[in-house]
Design an enzyme around this catalytic site. Structure first.
Site, PDB file in Angstrom:
ATOM      1  N   ASP A  60       0.851  -1.197   0.000  1.00  0.00           N
ATOM      2  CA  ASP A  60       0.000   0.000   0.000  1.00  0.00           C
ATOM      3  C   ASP A  60       0.884   1.243   0.000  1.00  0.00           C
ATOM      4  O   ASP A  60       1.409   1.649   1.030  1.00  0.00           O
ATOM      5  CB  ASP A  60      -0.908  -0.020   1.232  1.00  0.00           C
ATOM      6  CG  ASP A  60      -1.787   1.216   1.329  1.00  0.00           C
ATOM      7  OD1 ASP A  60      -1.798   2.011   0.367  1.00  0.00           O
ATOM      8  OD2 ASP A  60      -2.477   1.378   2.354  1.00  0.00           O
ATOM      9  N   GLU A  81      31.668  10.026   3.272  1.00  0.00           N
ATOM     10  CA  GLU A  81      32.306   9.920   4.584  1.00  0.00           C
ATOM     11  C   GLU A  81      31.262  10.256   5.658  1.00  0.00           C
ATOM     12  O   GLU A  81      31.267  11.340   6.244  1.00  0.00           O
ATOM     13  CB  GLU A  81      33.489  10.893   4.688  1.00  0.00           C
ATOM     14  CG  GLU A  81      34.596  10.622   3.681  1.00  0.00           C
ATOM     15  CD  GLU A  81      35.707  11.666   3.738  1.00  0.00           C
ATOM     16  OE1 GLU A  81      35.517  12.706   4.416  1.00  0.00           O
ATOM     17  OE2 GLU A  81      36.752  11.456   3.106  1.00  0.00           O
ATOM     18  N   GLU A 107      29.497  10.648   9.064  1.00  0.00           N
ATOM     19  CA  GLU A 107      29.847  10.726  10.481  1.00  0.00           C
ATOM     20  C   GLU A 107      28.611  10.491  11.332  1.00  0.00           C
ATOM     21  O   GLU A 107      27.485  10.733  10.884  1.00  0.00           O
ATOM     22  CB  GLU A 107      30.454  12.106  10.798  1.00  0.00           C
ATOM     23  CG  GLU A 107      31.740  12.369  10.043  1.00  0.00           C
ATOM     24  CD  GLU A 107      32.183  13.826  10.111  1.00  0.00           C
ATOM     25  OE1 GLU A 107      33.372  14.085   9.860  1.00  0.00           O
ATOM     26  OE2 GLU A 107      31.337  14.702  10.390  1.00  0.00           O
ATOM     27  N   GLU A 120      36.091  10.726  15.585  1.00  0.00           N
ATOM     28  CA  GLU A 120      36.110  12.050  14.970  1.00  0.00           C
ATOM     29  C   GLU A 120      36.445  13.123  16.019  1.00  0.00           C
ATOM     30  O   GLU A 120      36.799  12.820  17.145  1.00  0.00           O
ATOM     31  CB  GLU A 120      34.770  12.338  14.283  1.00  0.00           C
ATOM     32  CG  GLU A 120      34.797  12.136  12.773  1.00  0.00           C
ATOM     33  CD  GLU A 120      35.735  13.114  12.068  1.00  0.00           C
ATOM     34  OE1 GLU A 120      36.082  14.168  12.653  1.00  0.00           O
ATOM     35  OE2 GLU A 120      36.153  12.816  10.928  1.00  0.00           O
ATOM     36  N   GLU A 126      33.537   8.005  12.532  1.00  0.00           N
ATOM     37  CA  GLU A 126      33.449   7.955  11.074  1.00  0.00           C
ATOM     38  C   GLU A 126      33.947   6.601  10.590  1.00  0.00           C
ATOM     39  O   GLU A 126      34.963   6.083  11.076  1.00  0.00           O
ATOM     40  CB  GLU A 126      34.278   9.074  10.444  1.00  0.00           C
ATOM     41  CG  GLU A 126      34.270   9.074   8.916  1.00  0.00           C
ATOM     42  CD  GLU A 126      35.047  10.259   8.336  1.00  0.00           C
ATOM     43  OE1 GLU A 126      34.777  11.406   8.782  1.00  0.00           O
ATOM     44  OE2 GLU A 126      35.921  10.044   7.470  1.00  0.00           O
ATOM     45  N   HIS A 150      30.771  14.331   3.897  1.00  0.00           N
ATOM     46  CA  HIS A 150      31.565  14.781   2.758  1.00  0.00           C
ATOM     47  C   HIS A 150      31.492  13.708   1.671  1.00  0.00           C
ATOM     48  O   HIS A 150      31.638  12.514   1.957  1.00  0.00           O
ATOM     49  CB  HIS A 150      33.022  14.993   3.161  1.00  0.00           C
ATOM     50  CG  HIS A 150      33.193  15.952   4.301  1.00  0.00           C
ATOM     51  ND1 HIS A 150      34.312  15.973   5.103  1.00  0.00           N
ATOM     52  CD2 HIS A 150      32.376  16.921   4.786  1.00  0.00           C
ATOM     53  CE1 HIS A 150      34.188  16.904   6.015  1.00  0.00           C
ATOM     54  NE2 HIS A 150      33.014  17.499   5.859  1.00  0.00           N
ATOM     55  N   ARG A 202      39.951  23.670   3.266  1.00  0.00           N
ATOM     56  CA  ARG A 202      38.795  22.926   3.762  1.00  0.00           C
ATOM     57  C   ARG A 202      37.638  23.833   4.192  1.00  0.00           C
ATOM     58  O   ARG A 202      36.593  23.339   4.596  1.00  0.00           O
ATOM     59  CB  ARG A 202      39.211  22.017   4.932  1.00  0.00           C
ATOM     60  CG  ARG A 202      40.127  20.883   4.502  1.00  0.00           C
ATOM     61  CD  ARG A 202      40.604  20.055   5.682  1.00  0.00           C
ATOM     62  NE  ARG A 202      41.567  19.037   5.257  1.00  0.00           N
ATOM     63  CZ  ARG A 202      41.251  17.805   4.900  1.00  0.00           C
ATOM     64  NH1 ARG A 202      39.991  17.414   4.928  1.00  0.00           N
ATOM     65  NH2 ARG A 202      42.182  16.947   4.528  1.00  0.00           N
ATOM     66  N   GLU A 206      35.553  16.985  -3.740  1.00  0.00           N
ATOM     67  CA  GLU A 206      34.927  16.664  -2.456  1.00  0.00           C
ATOM     68  C   GLU A 206      33.885  17.733  -2.123  1.00  0.00           C
ATOM     69  O   GLU A 206      34.235  18.891  -1.891  1.00  0.00           O
ATOM     70  CB  GLU A 206      35.977  16.597  -1.346  1.00  0.00           C
ATOM     71  CG  GLU A 206      35.377  16.297   0.031  1.00  0.00           C
ATOM     72  CD  GLU A 206      36.381  16.497   1.159  1.00  0.00           C
ATOM     73  OE1 GLU A 206      36.067  16.073   2.290  1.00  0.00           O
ATOM     74  OE2 GLU A 206      37.459  17.099   0.926  1.00  0.00           O
ATOM     75  N   ARG A 214      31.503  19.243   0.468  1.00  0.00           N
ATOM     76  CA  ARG A 214      31.647  19.173   1.914  1.00  0.00           C
ATOM     77  C   ARG A 214      30.405  19.579   2.711  1.00  0.00           C
ATOM     78  O   ARG A 214      30.385  19.437   3.926  1.00  0.00           O
ATOM     79  CB  ARG A 214      32.836  20.044   2.351  1.00  0.00           C
ATOM     80  CG  ARG A 214      34.161  19.510   1.846  1.00  0.00           C
ATOM     81  CD  ARG A 214      35.329  20.404   2.254  1.00  0.00           C
ATOM     82  NE  ARG A 214      35.439  20.586   3.682  1.00  0.00           N
ATOM     83  CZ  ARG A 214      36.002  19.719   4.535  1.00  0.00           C
ATOM     84  NH1 ARG A 214      36.500  18.577   4.075  1.00  0.00           N
ATOM     85  NH2 ARG A 214      36.065  19.979   5.823  1.00  0.00           N
TER      86      ARG A 214
END
Length: 446
Positions: A52, A134, A136, A191, A198, A247, A318, A335, A337
């Protein structure tokens, strides 16, 4: 692995499997499943199990609710004993596509949304988009009644080792279970924040990665429960410490080779890579409601906690939304982020692909990369470099989504409408709720 129906039936019999779980994911990213006994195995493998759809978040209206589960044989796995209830028989799992009774793909199935974008990439000549997430998560203590708390089980920090990292045993069990289910684990560690962990698994094509993220989150929660802990992928459960991100490393391959790598170009990044990056930057505001879908997501996207708030790219920095890791050749990648692990993995990867495709088709080029720490730049400097800011609340993100036709089209009208409706209700509920902070600030004073 690629399985046939006959091979799956043979494995089910050989391992004395008693139950088969047929798994799907709703629009909000919550995993759902129906479990069938031995007598229904063949029917399930033939895609004849009906459910359903009106009972699943954002699927269908009640007058058109009959849906079929079409299993993807490549997702077959027999669950390790750590995920089973002792004495009740072995269990296997298949991830399914959702179809109408006549076999047509259901446009409200998040897995189908991602498949559409993968097909668009293939029509442009690419093998696939590859993604390496990645995710976390936090591990918290439970009350004697089994309810989750926000008390961390340790005071460890980045890369700390036991006995400071009390989650090491649970994390190791998670890795063992994931490996038994076919994951290739690259690393696991504590982490930055207390109680935060992680586990990184190897990149794969977009659809496989989305399936893996959904499986990963379920396994982590189940193994944590076995250890008397609560695992949460909530982006920012505790004020004043780092939140949990996801990330995501992205790349395109063409004729078996990395399409981002050009040894003669600046930064050794091909035009395809630059178009890809430019597409992500162009649609950052529009897709953040999908990659960061909770009210709480925007408590993480604040300066000072290693989460990006500015729409920019960098070859190393970063603080930018997109970072280009140093590795080149087959490992050349971007990457992204800002995503967090509360996102629906199918929809998140679908909008990333759609944004990138738009950049490639329009041959967009990104502005020069920002090599400085953006958090230390003044407002004037950020304006000079044309650095925009990500939406600061879920409401702002939803408004940006409304204005982005590329992301809306990628989601399809069905999912866009239902997602927007659900998230507007979530925001409104948050907006009218009186929070403890307000009581602490105003109750005695006024």
């Amino acid at each position: 692995m690629a399985y046939t129906k006959a091979e799956i039936l043979k494995a089910l019999k050989a391992e004395k499997v008693k139950f088969l779980r047929l798994q799907i994911t709703d629009i909000l990213g919550v995993v759902k499943n129906v479990e069938v006994p031995e007598s229904q195995f063949e029917k399930a493998l033939d895609g004849e199990i009906m459910f359903d759809g009106s009972s699943i978040e954002g699927f269908t209206r009640i007058e058109e609710s009959d849906m079929l589960l079409k299993p993807d044989y490549n997702t077959f796995v027999i669950l390790p004993e750590a995920l089973e209830d002792p004495g009740r028989g072995r269990v296997a799992r298949l991830i399914c596509d959702v179809t109408y009774p006549d076999g047509r793909p259901f446009e409200g199935d998040p897995r189908y949304v991602l498949k559409r974008q993968v097909e668009r990439l293939k029509k442009l000549g690419f093998d696939n988009m590859y993604a390496g997430p990645e995710p976390e998560f936090f591990l918290f203590l439970r009350t004697p009644e089994g309810l989750p708390t926000v008390e961390t089980h340790d005071k460890a920090g980045y890369f700390d080792l036991a006995p400071i990292d009390k989650g090491e045993e649970a994390r190791r069990d998670m890795v063992n279970v994931l490996v038994a289910m076919g994951f290739e684990i690259e690393a696991s560690h504590h982490e930055v924040a207390p109680g935060q962990h992680e586990i990184d698994f190897k990149y794969a094509d977009a659809l496989t990665t989305a399936d893996n993220i959904a499986t990963f989150k379920w396994v982590v929660k189940r193994v944590a429960l076995n250890h008397g802990l609560h695992a949460t992928f909530m982006p920012k459960p505790i004020r004043g410490i780092n939140g949990s991100g996801m990330h995501t490393h992205l790349s395109l391959f063409k004729n078996g080779e990395n399409a981002f790598f050009d040894p003669k170009a600046e930064y050794q990044l091909s035009k395809t890579a630059l178009h890809f990056i430019a597409g992500l930057l162009e649609h950052a505001e529009g897709m953040v409601a999908i990659t960061n879908p909770l009210v709480n997501s925007y408590k993480r996207l604040t300066p000072g906690y290693e989460a990006p708030t500015n729409i920019a790219w960098s070859a190393a920095n970063r603080s930018a939304m997109i970072r280009i890791p140093a590795r080149r050749g087959v490992g050349t990648r971007a990457e992204l982020r800002m995503p967090d692990p509360s996102a629906n993995p199918y929809l998140a990867l679908a909008v990333m692909a759609a944004a990138a495709i738009d950049g490639i088709e329009r041959k967009l080029l990104p502005p020069p990369p920002i090599q400085r720490n953006i958090y230390h730049m003044s407002v004037r400097e950020r304006r000079k470099h044309k650095i925009r800011e990500l939406p600061g609340t879920l409401r702002e993100a939803l408004e940006a989504l409304k204005k982005d036709p590329v992301i809306r089209e990628a989601l399809g009208e069905h999912i866009y409408t239902h997602f927007l409706q659900a998230k507007q209700m979530e925001w409104d509920d948050y907006r009218v709720t009186v929070h403890q902070w307000e009581l602490d600030q105003y109750l005695a004073t006024y």
